[in-house]
Motif scaffolding. Structure first.
Motif, PDB file in Angstrom:
ATOM      1  N   UNK A 188      -2.636 -27.701 -10.998  1.00  9.29           N
ATOM      2  CA  UNK A 188      -2.020 -28.025 -12.292  1.00  9.29           C
ATOM      3  C   UNK A 188      -2.509 -27.035 -13.354  1.00  9.29           C
ATOM      4  N   UNK A 189      -3.809 -26.770 -13.321  1.00  8.73           N
ATOM      5  CA  UNK A 189      -4.383 -25.870 -14.320  1.00  8.73           C
ATOM      6  C   UNK A 189      -3.806 -24.464 -14.207  1.00  8.73           C
ATOM      7  N   UNK A 190      -3.517 -24.044 -12.973  1.00  9.30           N
ATOM      8  CA  UNK A 190      -3.000 -22.679 -12.794  1.00  9.30           C
ATOM      9  C   UNK A 190      -1.626 -22.516 -13.447  1.00  9.30           C
ATOM     10  N   UNK A 191      -0.952 -23.636 -13.703  1.00 12.68           N
ATOM     11  CA  UNK A 191       0.380 -23.542 -14.327  1.00 12.68           C
ATOM     12  C   UNK A 191       0.315 -23.663 -15.857  1.00 12.68           C
ATOM     13  N   UNK A 192      -0.863 -23.968 -16.353  1.00  9.42           N
ATOM     14  CA  UNK A 192      -1.013 -24.143 -17.807  1.00  9.42           C
ATOM     15  C   UNK A 192      -0.947 -22.785 -18.502  1.00  9.42           C
ATOM     16  N   UNK A 193      -0.090 -22.688 -19.513  1.00  4.59           N
ATOM     17  CA  UNK A 193       0.065 -21.388 -20.180  1.00  4.59           C
ATOM     18  C   UNK A 193      -0.221 -21.424 -21.676  1.00  4.59           C
ATOM     19  N   UNK A 194       0.334 -22.422 -22.350  1.00  5.43           N
ATOM     20  CA  UNK A 194       0.219 -22.415 -23.808  1.00  5.43           C
ATOM     21  C   UNK A 194      -0.994 -23.225 -24.258  1.00  5.43           C
ATOM     22  N   UNK A 195      -1.357 -23.039 -25.503  1.00  8.37           N
ATOM     23  CA  UNK A 195      -2.477 -23.812 -26.066  1.00  8.37           C
ATOM     24  C   UNK A 195      -2.144 -25.299 -26.015  1.00  8.37           C
ATOM     25  N   UNK A 196      -0.908 -25.665 -26.338  1.00 11.51           N
ATOM     26  CA  UNK A 196      -0.548 -27.081 -26.302  1.00 11.51           C
ATOM     27  C   UNK A 196      -0.700 -27.655 -24.899  1.00 11.51           C
ATOM     28  N   UNK A 199      -3.760 -30.794 -20.937  1.00  9.70           N
ATOM     29  CA  UNK A 199      -4.492 -30.778 -19.663  1.00  9.70           C
ATOM     30  C   UNK A 199      -5.874 -31.412 -19.851  1.00  9.70           C
ATOM     31  N   UNK A 200      -6.577 -30.993 -20.910  1.00  9.75           N
ATOM     32  CA  UNK A 200      -7.918 -31.555 -21.111  1.00  9.75           C
ATOM     33  C   UNK A 200      -7.849 -33.041 -21.474  1.00  9.75           C
ATOM     34  N   UNK A 201      -6.827 -33.426 -22.227  1.00 12.63           N
ATOM     35  CA  UNK A 201      -6.667 -34.848 -22.565  1.00 12.63           C
ATOM     36  C   UNK A 201      -6.420 -35.670 -21.292  1.00 12.63           C
ATOM     37  N   UNK A 202      -5.617 -35.137 -20.378  1.00 13.57           N
ATOM     38  CA  UNK A 202      -5.314 -35.859 -19.130  1.00 13.57           C
ATOM     39  C   UNK A 202      -6.574 -36.000 -18.277  1.00 13.57           C
ATOM     40  N   UNK A 203      -7.376 -34.951 -18.291  1.00 18.93           N
ATOM     41  CA  UNK A 203      -8.650 -34.988 -17.557  1.00 18.93           C
ATOM     42  C   UNK A 203      -9.551 -36.104 -18.110  1.00 18.93           C
ATOM     43  N   UNK A 204      -9.651 -36.165 -19.429  1.00 13.15           N
ATOM     44  CA  UNK A 204     -10.502 -37.183 -20.061  1.00 13.15           C
ATOM     45  C   UNK A 204      -9.924 -38.575 -19.795  1.00 13.15           C
ATOM     46  N   UNK A 205      -8.611 -38.684 -19.912  1.00 13.91           N
ATOM     47  CA  UNK A 205      -7.947 -39.970 -19.677  1.00 13.91           C
ATOM     48  C   UNK A 205      -8.321 -40.533 -18.310  1.00 13.91           C
ATOM     49  N   UNK A 206      -8.286 -39.681 -17.289  1.00  8.77           N
ATOM     50  CA  UNK A 206      -8.590 -40.162 -15.945  1.00  8.77           C
ATOM     51  C   UNK A 206     -10.023 -40.699 -15.865  1.00  8.77           C
ATOM     52  N   UNK A 207     -10.950 -40.010 -16.487  1.00  7.87           N
ATOM     53  CA  UNK A 207     -12.349 -40.457 -16.443  1.00  7.87           C
ATOM     54  C   UNK A 207     -12.525 -41.772 -17.191  1.00  7.87           C
ATOM     55  N   UNK A 208     -11.938 -41.838 -18.369  1.00 15.45           N
ATOM     56  CA  UNK A 208     -12.139 -43.012 -19.226  1.00 15.45           C
ATOM     57  C   UNK A 208     -11.530 -44.263 -18.596  1.00 15.45           C
ATOM     58  N   UNK A 239      -5.024 -32.081 -32.412  1.00 15.06           N
ATOM     59  CA  UNK A 239      -5.362 -30.688 -32.085  1.00 15.06           C
ATOM     60  C   UNK A 239      -4.146 -29.771 -32.250  1.00 15.06           C
ATOM     61  N   UNK A 240      -2.961 -30.297 -31.897  1.00 11.80           N
ATOM     62  CA  UNK A 240      -1.760 -29.459 -32.039  1.00 11.80           C
ATOM     63  C   UNK A 240      -1.459 -29.205 -33.529  1.00 11.80           C
ATOM     64  N   UNK A 241      -1.719 -30.217 -34.371  1.00 11.72           N
ATOM     65  CA  UNK A 241      -1.596 -30.027 -35.831  1.00 11.72           C
ATOM     66  C   UNK A 241      -2.600 -28.983 -36.316  1.00 11.72           C
ATOM     67  N   UNK A 242      -3.822 -29.126 -35.808  1.00  9.18           N
ATOM     68  CA  UNK A 242      -4.921 -28.216 -36.173  1.00  9.18           C
ATOM     69  C   UNK A 242      -4.520 -26.765 -35.920  1.00  9.18           C
ATOM     70  N   UNK A 243      -3.900 -26.563 -34.766  1.00 11.58           N
ATOM     71  CA  UNK A 243      -3.478 -25.204 -34.406  1.00 11.58           C
ATOM     72  C   UNK A 243      -2.466 -24.677 -35.436  1.00 11.58           C
ATOM     73  N   UNK A 244      -1.519 -25.533 -35.806  1.00 12.53           N
ATOM     74  CA  UNK A 244      -0.517 -25.131 -36.812  1.00 12.53           C
ATOM     75  C   UNK A 244      -1.182 -24.914 -38.165  1.00 12.53           C
ATOM     76  N   UNK A 245      -2.105 -25.819 -38.500  1.00 13.77           N
ATOM     77  CA  UNK A 245      -2.770 -25.711 -39.805  1.00 13.77           C
ATOM     78  C   UNK A 245      -3.581 -24.418 -39.909  1.00 13.77           C
ATOM     79  N   UNK A 246      -4.167 -23.994 -38.795  1.00 12.32           N
ATOM     80  CA  UNK A 246      -4.907 -22.718 -38.810  1.00 12.32           C
ATOM     81  C   UNK A 246      -3.938 -21.550 -39.022  1.00 12.32           C
ATOM     82  N   UNK A 247      -2.818 -21.629 -38.356  1.00 14.17           N
ATOM     83  CA  UNK A 247      -1.795 -20.584 -38.551  1.00 14.17           C
ATOM     84  C   UNK A 247      -1.357 -20.542 -40.011  1.00 14.17           C
ATOM     85  N   UNK A 248      -1.249 -21.755 -40.594  1.00 12.46           N
ATOM     86  CA  UNK A 248      -0.786 -21.867 -41.983  1.00 12.46           C
ATOM     87  C   UNK A 248      -1.780 -21.300 -42.986  1.00 12.46           C
TER      88      UNK A 248
END
Ligand code: FAD
Ligand code: NAP
Ligand code: MG
Length: 460
Positions: A360-368, A373-382, A399-408
Motif C-alpha cells: 500500500x505504501x509503495x503506491x502512496x504518492x501525494x502528501x494527502x 496512510x499514517x492515519x490508517x496505520x494509527x487507526x488499526x493500532x488504536x 493536516x491537509x488544511x495545514x498543508x494548504x495554510x503553509x502554501x498560503x
C-alpha cells in the motif's frame, strides 16, 4: 507479580508513552504488571523537546541528543498531536493557540507524566551501551553506563523497547571544495540560535522541514539573505524578499557556492539541513533497525515489533506527520502484547501483514495520501487496544488544511487556528503575528495568550 522485566531505552515522547501505557493499565486495576526500567541518557525527560545549549558532546562525553533550537515553534497544528487521554485544555486550563512554541509543548508532555508520578521508573544519566539476546534463556542483556555512580550496570530483560529517536545523528554529505570553504559549516543538529546569523548571508542545503524552518527563523531574527539549495524538489513557497531557492550545489570555490543552474553566490555560513541517520550503536547487527526516514520501515510488524524477534520493540521509528498520539497508539499496542492481552501471530503471518502495508505504501504518492496512510496505520493500532478513541481521520483532515495554510503563507501559517477533535473547542488565534513574537518562552506565550481575555493564571 508477573515476573517479566522490561527495559525502555529513552525517555522522550515515545519512551514516556510506553511508561504511560503501563501506568494506565495499573490505574485500570490490571495486576501482575511487569518490572519496568527506563534508561535515559540525558539528566531529564522530554527527549528532543529539551533545549540544550550544548553541541557536540554532553557533560559526560556522550553525543548531545538535542537537535532543537531557540525560538522553535511547532511546525504542525497541536490538534494533530494531542494525547487522547490528556487534552491541551486539561493541561493549560483553557484553549491555547494551535502552534505553540517548544517550551509550551514540553510543558504539556511532561505534565501528563508528572501528574501520574511516572518518572520514578526512569534512570537518568544512563546511556545504553550494548544489548544482546540469549537464544537459550530468551532474555536480553542490557549494559548501560550509569554516570551517576560512574559504574556500568548489566541487567537481563524479557523485552527491550527502543525509543531513542531518529532525528539526532546528522546526515552530513560532502560537496566538492567544502574543505576550502573558509567560513562556518554546521548541520541543523548543531544550530542553536538564529541570532548567530544576524546580518549574514547563509546557505541552507536540503529541501524539507529543517530547511524551511531554519530559513523562516533566520529571516525572523534578521539574517540578511538565505538561499535554500534543494536536491529533488524546491519547497516552492511564496518566500519574502531575502529568502530564495536554488538547485543543488555542484562545488564550492573558496566562499562561493556554484549551483547546478550555473549561478553562484558567496556565503558567510552553510547549514546542512540534510536530515538524520538512524543510529543504534548499542545494537548488534541481527537486532539493529536499518532504514531511511519513511512512513513504514521494513522488518517491523505493526511498525513496532522486530520481525525476527518480537520481544524487541521499536517505537516512533516512522517519519512523522502524527507524533505524540502515534507513539501512544504504538505503546498501548506494545503494552498489550507484553501483557499477553494481544497474541502475536506466527512469523509468516506477521510478514504477510507487513507486506500488505508495504505494498500500500509503495503506491502512496501525494502528501494527502501519506497523511491518510499514517492515519490508517494509527487507526488499526488504536482499534485493537483501550487507548481512548480519538478522531485520527479528522486530524488527518487538519493536516491537509495545514498543508494548504503553509502554501498560503509560510511566514504566517502559525497564526491559523483549528478545532480540537478531543474537546471540540476552537483554538484561539495567535494574539500577534508570529513574525512579531520574538520571545518564545512558556511564560511569554501564556502571558500573551491569557492576559487580555481572562486576566487569570491558567491552572496546571
Ligand atoms: P526523541 O524525542 O528523540 O527521544 C529519544 C530519547 O532517547 C532522548 O531523550 C535521548 O536522550 C534518549 N537516548 C538516545 N540514545 C540513548 C541511549 N543510547 N541510551 C539512553 N537513552 C538514549 N514533532 C512534532 O510533533 N512537532 C514539532 O514541531 C516537531 N519539531 C521538531 C523539530 C526538530 C528540530 C526535530 C529534530 C524534531 C521535531 N519533531 C517535532 C519530531 C520529534 O522528534 C518528535 O516530536 C519526538 O520528540 C520523537 O520522540 P521520541 O521519543 O521517539 O524521540
Ligand atoms: P528530512 O525531512 O528527513 O529531510 C532531509 C532533507 O535533506 C531532504 O530534503 C533531502 O533531500 C535532503 N538531503 C539529504 N541528503 C542530501 C544530499 N546529499 N544533498 C542534498 N540534500 C540532501 O529531515 P529534516 O528536514 O531535518 O526534518 C526532520 C524532522 O524534524 C521532521 O520530522 C521535521 O518535522 C522536524 N522538524 C521540525 C521543526 C519544527 O517543528 N519547527 C523544525 C525542523 C525539523 P531529498 O528530498 O532530495 O531526499
Ligand atoms: Mg480502541
Amino acid at each position: 507479580m508477573n515476573n517479566k522485566k522490561i527495559a525502555i531505552l529513552g525517555a522522550g515522547p515515545s519512551g514516556l508513552a510506553q511508561l504511560r501505557a503501563f501506568e494506565a493499565a495499573r490505574l485500570n486495576g490490571v495486576e501482575n504488571l511487569p518490572e519496568i526500567v527506563c534508561y535515559e541518557k540525558q539528566s531529564e525527560m522530554g527527549g528532543m523537546w529539551n533545549y540544550t545549549w550544548r553541541t557536540g558532546l554532553d557533560k559526560h562525553g556522550e553525543p548531545v541528543h538535542g537537535s532543537m533550537y531557540r525560538y522553535l515553534w511547532s511546525n504542525g497544528p497541536k490538534e494533530c498531536l494531542e494525547f487522547a487521554d490528556y487534552s491541551f485544555e486539561e493541561h493549560f486550563g483553557e484553549p491555547i493557540a494551535s502552534y505553540p512554541p517548544r517550551a509550551v509543548l514540553k510543558d504539556y508532555i511532561i505534565g501528563r507524566i508528572n501528574k501520574q508520578n511516572i518518572s520514578q521508573y526512569i534512570k537518568f544519566d544512563c546511556p545504553v551501551r550494548w544489548v544482546t539476546f540469549n537464544d537459550e534463556t530468551k532474555m536480553f542483556t542490557v549494559t548501560v553506563m550509569n554516570h551517576k555512580t560512574g559504574k556500568q550496570e548489566v541487567n537481563d530483560f524479557d523485552y527491550v523497547v527502543v525509543a531513542t529517536g531518529h532525528f539526532s545523528t546528522p546526515n552530513m554529505p560532502y560537496f566538492k571544495g567544502l574543505e576550502d570553504f573558509p567560513n562556518r559549516v554546521l548541520h541543523a543538529h548543531d544550530f542553536r540560535d538564529a541570532l548567530e546569523f544576524k546580518n549574514k548571508e547563509i546557505l541552507l542545503i536540503g529541501g524539507s522541514y529543517s530547511a524551511e524552518d531554519i530559513a523562516t527563523q533566520c529571516y525572523k531574527y534578521g539574517t540578511k539573505s538565505i538561499t535554500i539549495s534543494y536536491r529533488t524538489q524546491a519547497l516552492g513557497y511564496d518566500w519574502p524578499e531575502g529568502i530564495s531557492e536554488a538547485p543543488l550545489i555542484t562545488h564550492f570555490e573558496d566562499e562561493i557556492a556554484h549551483f547546478a543552474d550555473g549561478t553562484s553566490k558567496r556565503f558567510d555560513a552553510i547549514i546542512m539541513c540534510t536530515g538524520y541517520l538512524f543510529h543504534f550503536p548499542f545494537m548488534p547487527d541481527p537486532l539493529r533497525l536499518e532504514t531511511n526516514n519513511c512512513l513504514y520501515p521494513e522488518n517491523l510488524y505493526k511498525g513496532v515489533f522486530w520481525q525476527s524477534n518480537p520481544q524487541l520493540i521499536y517505537l516512533g521509528m516512522q517519519d512523522q506527520y502524527f507524533t505524540f498520539n502515534m507513539f501512544d497508539a504504538q505503546a498501548w499496542y506494545a503494552r498489550d502484547v507484553m501483557l499477553g492481552k494481544i497474541e502475536l501471530p506466527k512469523l509468516d503471518i506477521r510478514e504477510k501483514d507487513e507486506k500488505i502495508w508495504l505494498d500500500t505504501y509503495s503506491k502512496v504518492q501525494t502528501v494527502n495520501e501519506e497523511i491518510d496512510f499514517q492515519a490508517a496505520y494509527i487507526r488499526e493500532l488504536v482499534d485493537a487496544t483501550d487507548y481512548p478513541e480519538f478522531h485520527v481521520e479528522k486530524q488527518g483532515d487538519i493536516f491537509k488544511e495545514w498543508k494548504k495554510d503553509k502554501k498560503g503563507g509560510i511566514m504566517s501559517f502559525r497564526e491559523k487556528a483549528y478545532r480540537s477533535t478531543l474537546t471540540n473547542n476552537m483554538a484561539p488565534e495567535l494574539p500577534q503575528p508570529w513574525l512579531e513574537i520574538l520571545d518564545d518562552s512558556l511564560e511569554h506565550f501564556l502571558h500573551i495568550s491569557f492576559e487580555k481575555e481572562t486576566n487569570s493564571i491558567p491552572k496546571k
